[in-house]
Motif scaffolding. Structure first.
Motif, PDB file in Angstrom:
ATOM      1  N   TYR A   1     -69.259  58.461 -94.217  1.00  0.00           N
ATOM      2  CA  TYR A   1     -68.335  58.234 -93.171  1.00  0.00           C
ATOM      3  C   TYR A   1     -68.084  56.871 -92.912  1.00  0.00           C
ATOM      4  O   TYR A   1     -68.813  56.401 -92.115  1.00  0.00           O
ATOM      5  N   ARG A   2     -67.007  56.192 -93.180  1.00  0.00           N
ATOM      6  CA  ARG A   2     -67.027  54.676 -92.867  1.00  0.00           C
ATOM      7  C   ARG A   2     -65.914  54.268 -92.145  1.00  0.00           C
ATOM      8  O   ARG A   2     -65.835  53.128 -91.635  1.00  0.00           O
ATOM      9  N   THR A   3     -65.014  55.221 -91.648  1.00  0.00           N
ATOM     10  CA  THR A   3     -64.233  54.988 -90.427  1.00  0.00           C
ATOM     11  C   THR A   3     -64.775  54.859 -88.979  1.00  0.00           C
ATOM     12  O   THR A   3     -65.491  55.647 -88.701  1.00  0.00           O
ATOM     13  N   MET A   4     -64.505  53.906 -88.506  1.00  0.00           N
ATOM     14  CA  MET A   4     -64.871  53.452 -87.033  1.00  0.00           C
ATOM     15  C   MET A   4     -64.645  54.861 -86.156  1.00  0.00           C
ATOM     16  O   MET A   4     -63.531  55.391 -86.319  1.00  0.00           O
ATOM     17  N   ARG A   5     -65.288  54.940 -85.201  1.00  0.00           N
ATOM     18  CA  ARG A   5     -65.205  56.256 -84.257  1.00  0.00           C
ATOM     19  C   ARG A   5     -64.523  55.677 -82.961  1.00  0.00           C
ATOM     20  O   ARG A   5     -63.930  56.770 -82.044  1.00  0.00           O
TER      21      ARG A   5
END
Length: 255
Positions: free
Chosen positions: A13-17
């Protein structure tokens, strides 16, 4: 094909939180909201104001620092380097956007500005936001950082915010550049093509005040002289995190 799928699986998972998690790490040379230690400021100095390429720094009658206009600031740090007492510092504060032009004129503190749009506009745009980007004479730096928000690491669309091709499908405009004379009519027509109610977001020093081109006979000194502006995002260019915070503030996702 299997190799591609395997590589993507390993990446995870590469999308920032953000904003539910911490913001991404900012670069070492990031220059955020400035702060000034007035106690260090010399009288009859004026070096900070003299060094500023856009006249963003103002001094009082005694020659000491009075204010810094973030709407004009290029975040070049020239004022910081010119100050003999090291009274000026650029912090890591990325929350720079504001709804009022006067709110961008800081005196000494580094408190973040506020983004506040009309209740009726927020009621309509609070669930989703579609923007038509208008490059009005920009150098492509602000445009590039806005485009970064569409990459997998930022994934702007997960918030219901998207850039659209037609102003007739948009809720508002995101304007970059100082608005040269040749773009004035185009910006006006694009604004009127957006259905009401609508929002205008001026991104970058050029779109807010004209930036380094302010006062030139060929430019309109920013979007505000052509169309009503609701939100201003300072920077040259603003970091993608600064722009994302402003957009999330518009839809009420964060305060």
């Amino acid at each position: 094909m299997l190799n591609i799928i395997g590589a993507r699986w390993q990446q995870g998972y590469r999308t920032m939180r953000y904003p539910d998690g911490p913001p991404p790490e900012l670069p070492v040379r990031f220059a955020g909201r400035p702060t000034v230690e007035l106690g260090k400021c010399r009288s009859d100095c004026r070096r900070c104001a003299d060094s500023c390429p856009t006249d963003a720094v103002e001094t009082g009658s005694d020659g000491r620092f009075a204010s810094l206009d973030l709407g004009k600031c290029l975040f070049c740090r020239d004022c910081q380097r010119a100050c003999p007492e090291s009274a000026i510092d650029f912090t890591r504060e990325y929350r720079l956007a504001a709804s009022q032009r006067e709110a961008l004129k800081m005196t000494s503190g580094s408190e973040p500005s506020a983004v506040k749009i009309a209740d009726e506009l927020h009621r309509i745009l609070g669930r989703a936001l579609r923007l038509r980007q208008v490059s009005a004479g920009g150098c492509n730096a602000c445009e590039a950082d806005a485009n970064v928000l569409n990459t997998v690491g930022w994934d702007l669309s997960r918030f219901g915010i998207q850039f659209v091709a037609s102003p007739r499908h948009a809720d508002g405009l995101l304007v970059t550049g100082p608005v040269p004379g040749n773009m004035k009519l185009a910006l006006e027509k694009t604004y009127h093509a957006v259905p009401s109610p609508k929002i205008v977001i001026a991104v970058g020093a050029c779109a807010i005040s004209g930036g380094p081109y302010a006062g030139h006979e060929e430019v309109c000194n920013g979007a505000g002289s052509v169309v009503p502006v609701d939100v201003m995002v300072p920077g040259c260019p603003p970091h993608p995190l600064t722009l994302l915070h402003a957009l999330l503030s518009v839809i009420g996702r964060i305060a």
